[in-house]
Design a protein around this motif. Structure first.
Motif, short mmCIF file in Angstrom:
data_model
loop_
_atom_site.label_atom_id
_atom_site.label_comp_id
_atom_site.label_asym_id
_atom_site.label_seq_id
_atom_site.Cartn_x
_atom_site.Cartn_y
_atom_site.Cartn_z
N GLY A 145 0.83 -1.24 -0.05
CA GLY A 145 0.08 -0.26 0.05
C GLY A 145 0.87 1.39 0.05
N LEU A 146 2.25 1.00 0.21
CA LEU A 146 3.02 2.49 0.50
C LEU A 146 3.66 2.45 -0.96
N PRO A 147 3.71 4.00 -1.33
CA PRO A 147 4.56 4.01 -2.58
C PRO A 147 6.13 3.63 -2.46
N LYS A 148 6.59 3.23 -3.81
CA LYS A 148 7.99 3.00 -3.56
C LYS A 148 8.60 4.19 -3.48
N PRO A 149 9.73 4.26 -2.65
CA PRO A 149 10.46 5.41 -2.12
C PRO A 149 11.45 5.75 -3.34
N ALA A 150 11.50 7.26 -3.37
CA ALA A 150 12.26 7.60 -4.74
C ALA A 150 13.78 7.37 -4.28
N ASP A 151 14.56 7.40 -5.45
CA ASP A 151 16.36 6.93 -5.40
C ASP A 151 16.57 7.86 -4.52
N PRO A 152 17.52 7.73 -3.47
CA PRO A 152 18.19 8.69 -2.62
C PRO A 152 18.98 9.67 -3.39
N LYS A 153 19.34 9.05 -4.56
CA LYS A 153 20.42 9.91 -5.37
C LYS A 153 19.49 11.14 -6.09
N VAL A 154 18.24 10.67 -6.49
CA VAL A 154 17.37 11.62 -7.16
C VAL A 154 17.03 12.62 -6.25
N VAL A 155 16.55 12.30 -5.10
CA VAL A 155 16.20 13.22 -3.79
C VAL A 155 17.28 14.17 -3.51
N ARG A 156 18.43 13.55 -3.48
CA ARG A 156 19.76 14.39 -3.12
C ARG A 156 19.98 15.60 -4.25
N PHE B 212 6.92 11.27 -1.19
CA PHE B 212 6.98 11.41 0.22
C PHE B 212 5.63 11.11 1.02
N LEU B 213 5.78 10.53 2.03
CA LEU B 213 4.53 9.90 2.72
C LEU B 213 3.65 11.03 3.53
N GLY B 214 4.48 12.13 4.09
CA GLY B 214 3.68 12.90 4.81
C GLY B 214 4.67 14.22 5.37
N THR B 215 4.13 14.91 5.99
CA THR B 215 4.89 16.12 6.85
C THR B 215 5.02 15.93 8.27
N PRO B 216 6.13 16.10 8.92
CA PRO B 216 7.30 16.52 8.39
C PRO B 216 8.13 15.42 7.77
N THR B 217 8.67 15.60 6.48
CA THR B 217 9.78 14.46 5.96
C THR B 217 10.99 14.86 6.25
N VAL B 218 12.07 14.15 6.86
CA VAL B 218 13.06 14.35 7.33
C VAL B 218 14.31 13.58 6.53
N ILE B 219 15.29 14.36 5.81
CA ILE B 219 16.24 13.65 4.76
C ILE B 219 17.52 14.05 5.28
N ASN B 220 18.30 13.36 5.03
CA ASN B 220 19.62 13.48 5.31
C ASN B 220 20.59 13.98 4.03
N GLN B 221 22.04 14.16 4.06
CA GLN B 221 22.70 14.71 3.22
C GLN B 221 22.65 13.67 1.98
N GLN B 222 22.58 12.50 2.22
CA GLN B 222 22.60 11.33 1.15
C GLN B 222 21.08 11.32 0.44
N GLY B 223 20.14 12.05 0.88
CA GLY B 223 18.90 11.85 0.15
C GLY B 223 17.91 10.68 0.67
N ALA B 224 18.36 10.33 1.79
CA ALA B 224 17.71 9.14 2.48
C ALA B 224 16.82 9.56 3.48
N GLN B 225 15.41 9.25 3.63
CA GLN B 225 14.66 9.50 4.72
C GLN B 225 14.72 8.85 5.77
N THR B 226 14.32 9.31 6.91
CA THR B 226 14.09 8.64 8.31
C THR B 226 13.54 7.47 8.14
N PRO B 227 13.72 6.47 8.84
CA PRO B 227 13.02 5.27 8.91
C PRO B 227 11.68 5.34 9.55
N LEU B 228 10.80 4.32 9.30
CA LEU B 228 9.39 4.90 9.78
C LEU B 228 9.42 4.43 11.22
#
Length: 326
Positions: free
Chosen positions: A164-175, A291-307
């Motif tokens: 049911g959750l969308p596939k997360p974007a590639d961290p490289k693309v996010v970065r 992104f699943l919702g706000t706030p969305t926290v992202i590091n320098q590598q473009g990765a999101q915090t784990p659920l």
């Protein structure tokens, strides 16, 4: 000559047989619980009892002399009195068992169960020496000694494997998208600069979770570089207007304006079309990156915090440190 006269009690019934002194030598059963009346008339013993709702009098036995009849009558009286005494003591014994012994056993069982449970959980009752037996004093609360257990290790869920959750974007693309937005200076707000790394936040000022997250964000800003990408995906026009005012203002004023907006305070300044365009662009990036919702926290590598990671400054700081070392 052997005396064959018998008067015996079986439960609530008298078994009567005047086998030696009686003329008829009949065997009779008298049900005592029904209530009966016994009397002697001359050489006969008469019994009156209720049968079928009617009182009936019958001859229980006839004797050769009045003396024999009198002796038999007294023997029957003694048997009936003995039956009454037995019932009285039986009733008392049942009362003692019901109201005394059974509750006592219940209390003993409960105490034993409590001691057994306390032994399993490490709950130790205080001894008499641990408290003053003076008037008005109370024993101290039991001390709970937690048992040592191995922590349950659960890996953070993989976003890609949750139905049911969308596939997360590639961290490289996010970065790359984040770097491009920060470089223009038009889409984000630099809240602080710190030496422990950079964190990017997609936040909507109308989002209750974002408002609750603000104190944690201020703690992160103490030693991290924090970049805010404001969006209106939750509040719509109610969020877009103050964000546009902020993005239209000079760069050096945006941090203080964001803090005011996040707390629901109005800010001064025009709502320029360019600012609204930048808000819509942030919303579009937010949705495109799924992104699943706000706030969305992202590091320098473009990765999101784990659920499973709580939105707390200490937890996010530790996660940032761990991901930077990888």
């Amino acid at each position: 000559m052997k005396n064959r006269d018998k008067i015996r009690q079986y439960d609530n019934t008298l078994h009567i047989h005047f086998g030696s002194t009686g003329e008829e030598r009949s065997v009779s059963l008298l049900p005592l619980e029904r209530g009966l009346s016994l009397k002697r008339e001359g050489k006969q013993l008469l019994v009156t009892s209720a049968f079928g709702g009617k009182l009936e009098q019958v001859v229980l036995e006839s004797f050769g002399t009045e003396q024999l009849a009198s002796d038999a009558f007294e023997a029957l009286q003694a048997a009936i009195v003995s039956h009454g005494l037995r019932r009285r003591w039986s009733s008392r014994a049942k009362g003692i068992v019901k109201w005394g012994i059974i509750p006592a056993f219940a209390v003993i069982f409960a105490l034993g169960l409590n001691m057994f449970a306390a032994k399993l959980t490490g709950l130790q009752a205080p001894t008499e020496a641990q408290y003053d037996p003076g008037i008005g004093t109370q024993p101290p609360a039991p001390v709970f000694t937690p048992q040592r257990t191995q922590p349950l290790q659960q890996p953070a869920p993989d976003l890609a494997n949750i139905p049911g959750l969308p596939k997360p974007a590639d961290p490289k693309v996010v970065r790359e998208a984040i770097k491009a937005g920060v470089a223009t200076g038009k889409y984000s707000v630099k809240l602080s600069e710190g030496a422990k790394g950079t964190v990017y936040i997609f936040s909507d000022p109308s989002c209750p979770h974002c408002q609750k997250f603000e104190p944690e964000l201020e703690q992160l800003a103490a030693d991290h570089t924090v970049e805010i990408f404001p969006v209106s995906v939750i509040g719509g026009e109610g969020s877009a207007k103050p964000i546009a005012q902020m993005l239209c203002a000079p760069v050096e004023q945006r941090a203080s304006m964001w803090k005011a907006i996040a707390k629901g305070r109005p800010v001064e300044g025009p709502v320029c079309e360019e600012g609204l365009t930048h808000v819509r662009a942030n919303d579009q990036v937010f949705r495109k990156l799924q992104f699943l919702g706000t706030p969305t926290v992202i590091n320098q590598q473009g990765a999101q915090t784990p659920l499973t990671l709580p939105n707390q400054a200490a937890a996010i700081a530790q996660w940032l440190e761990q991901t930077q070392a990888q």
